[in-house]
Design a protein around this motif. Sequence first.
Motif, short mmCIF file in Angstrom:
data_model
loop_
_atom_site.label_atom_id
_atom_site.label_comp_id
_atom_site.label_asym_id
_atom_site.label_seq_id
_atom_site.Cartn_x
_atom_site.Cartn_y
_atom_site.Cartn_z
N ASN A 60 8.24 -11.70 6.50
CA ASN A 60 7.64 -10.45 7.16
C ASN A 60 7.07 -10.54 8.42
O ASN A 60 7.10 -9.68 9.18
CB ASN A 60 6.65 -9.95 5.96
CG ASN A 60 7.24 -9.30 4.75
OD1 ASN A 60 8.41 -8.73 4.72
ND2 ASN A 60 6.57 -9.49 3.65
N ILE A 61 6.47 -11.83 8.79
CA ILE A 61 5.72 -12.08 9.93
C ILE A 61 6.71 -12.15 10.90
O ILE A 61 6.36 -11.65 11.97
CB ILE A 61 4.71 -13.37 9.71
CG1 ILE A 61 3.46 -12.82 8.62
CG2 ILE A 61 4.16 -13.51 11.09
CD1 ILE A 61 2.54 -14.35 8.53
N ARG A 73 1.64 -17.32 15.38
CA ARG A 73 1.79 -18.94 14.85
C ARG A 73 1.10 -18.94 13.58
O ARG A 73 -0.24 -18.53 13.20
CB ARG A 73 1.22 -19.86 15.92
CG ARG A 73 0.92 -21.15 15.34
CD ARG A 73 0.02 -22.05 16.40
NE ARG A 73 -0.82 -23.20 15.78
CZ ARG A 73 -1.68 -23.96 16.44
NH1 ARG A 73 -1.94 -23.58 17.82
NH2 ARG A 73 -2.55 -24.70 15.92
N ILE A 74 1.89 -19.45 12.30
CA ILE A 74 1.40 -19.72 11.26
C ILE A 74 1.06 -21.14 10.89
O ILE A 74 1.69 -22.15 10.95
CB ILE A 74 2.60 -19.18 10.13
CG1 ILE A 74 3.02 -17.83 10.36
CG2 ILE A 74 2.03 -19.43 8.68
CD1 ILE A 74 4.15 -17.44 9.50
N ASP A 75 -0.50 -21.32 10.48
CA ASP A 75 -0.71 -22.67 10.18
C ASP A 75 -1.16 -22.51 8.58
O ASP A 75 -2.03 -22.12 8.18
CB ASP A 75 -2.21 -22.94 10.78
CG ASP A 75 -2.01 -23.15 12.41
OD1 ASP A 75 -0.89 -23.16 12.97
OD2 ASP A 75 -2.97 -22.68 13.23
N SER A 76 -0.38 -23.36 7.86
CA SER A 76 -0.28 -23.71 6.47
C SER A 76 -1.08 -24.86 6.41
O SER A 76 -1.03 -25.85 6.68
CB SER A 76 0.78 -23.65 5.84
OG SER A 76 1.34 -22.48 6.06
N LEU A 329 -2.25 -7.14 9.92
CA LEU A 329 -2.72 -7.27 8.69
C LEU A 329 -2.08 -5.80 8.03
O LEU A 329 -1.83 -5.93 6.85
CB LEU A 329 -4.34 -7.11 8.66
CG LEU A 329 -4.87 -6.82 7.27
CD1 LEU A 329 -4.54 -8.09 6.36
CD2 LEU A 329 -6.39 -7.17 7.38
N THR A 330 -2.37 -4.90 8.64
CA THR A 330 -1.79 -3.31 8.34
C THR A 330 -0.37 -3.62 7.74
O THR A 330 0.05 -3.23 6.79
CB THR A 330 -2.09 -2.33 9.33
OG1 THR A 330 -3.45 -2.23 9.70
CG2 THR A 330 -1.40 -0.93 8.72
N PHE A 331 0.54 -4.06 8.66
CA PHE A 331 1.96 -4.33 8.33
C PHE A 331 2.02 -4.94 6.95
O PHE A 331 3.05 -4.68 6.10
CB PHE A 331 2.76 -5.12 9.51
CG PHE A 331 3.99 -5.36 9.19
CD1 PHE A 331 4.99 -4.06 9.41
CD2 PHE A 331 4.69 -6.60 9.10
CE1 PHE A 331 6.42 -4.43 9.22
CE2 PHE A 331 6.08 -6.77 8.75
CZ PHE A 331 6.69 -5.68 8.77
#
Length: 431
Positions: A60-61, A73-76, A329-331
């Motif tokens: 999705n992102i 950028r996704i930080d897990s 966030l809305t998406f």
Amino acid sequence: MLGRRHLLGTTAGAIATTSLLDRTRAWAQQQPFQPEPGATLRFLRWSRFLEAEDRATTENIRAFSEATGVPVRIDSVWQDDVLPQLSVAAGIGNGPDLAWTLHSTPHLFADKVLDLTDVADYIGGKYGGWYPLIEQYGKRDGRWIGISNLVIGVLPVYRVSAAREAGFDSFPTDSDGFLRLCAGLKRIGKPAGFAFGRAPSDGNSFCHWLLWSQGGRLVDENNAVALNSPETLRAVEYARELASHFIPGTIAWNDASNNSAFLAGQVSLTNNAVSIYGKARADGMAMADDIAYANWPVGPVGVPTELHLVYPFIGFRYSRYPNATKALLTFMLEGPQYERVLQSSAGYVSQALHAYDDSPVWRSDPHITVFRDVAARGRPLSYAGALGTQAATAFSEGIVADMFAEAIGGQVSPREAVARAERRALRIYRS
């Protein structure tokens, strides 16, 4: 050589991705939060619990970035590391723009986070409104400081055949019946087992149900410590009687112990998310069809008293791109993306919005249908007081769980266990 099934699966995945991207591009032209020129975002989240959710969220992102031109950028990180990292970010005014947090975290940084009221109102108005539990966790002084997109339910899980052998054709709906079931399971050599220690998810869920179901509470509506009461003492004494029917050693259990004990056939009743059933089904275990979940029984208070896991999103005020943060966030909260996460998680996560009460996922497998209602039945961890630093501290220090563990372990009497817990709570709520 690639087989036909692999080819079909790959083709289907490509079509699904193309459809997602086309849909996202159309959405990007109409949505109310147009990203700032040149925006880039950092998104901090807890490490995945479920591969399907992680994959759906990541895809999705990715579609959001391709459609809007906003790199994300996704930080897990491990769940226990989320709060320390956010504390540093809030203190220095630099770090992730958007974060996926646990429970009351937004209230620890209420003056440092974005006002998300416009996002909550837009999404809530479009998708049937938010559950009250989500509003309790999300609002502070009338404004939204965090928005939870999901709830992870933690419910009693049991072997149907064992319950029948113990004399129960259905799971008891009251706490007295629950006690009789545990006694019956011990009698037939198929005992129950629940964590009394600081297992963050399962232990806290069980211990708070014990306290609240009997009418006890850590604080009252004015945030005054109210733990030392006849109702709390009744809860501790009830817990001692319950524990006498459990498999030995549950005081030392962590969040993995009950899963292992149940799947190994050492216990026939515990509490968990949908994970136990999912593992049994995925591994082709014969017990899978013999597994069922139930709502927590109702105690003398006469209403549901359940603690489930809530995961709020927060955005930071220091972000240079607040509109882009709100757009992302809305998406993720919009119907197509939200439903994708909900259905791919197969009951592991439950809805925060009423529009999904009748989602197809709840009809896909009768074993998981009960998880549809966890948001409606849940209480905030701060009950009956306000969410905030004090409630979060009391929860993280395990005051309620420790109180039960001390009494069950026999180190102190029930009265002394309650008194000790009260003294700890007073130090937090008077500071």
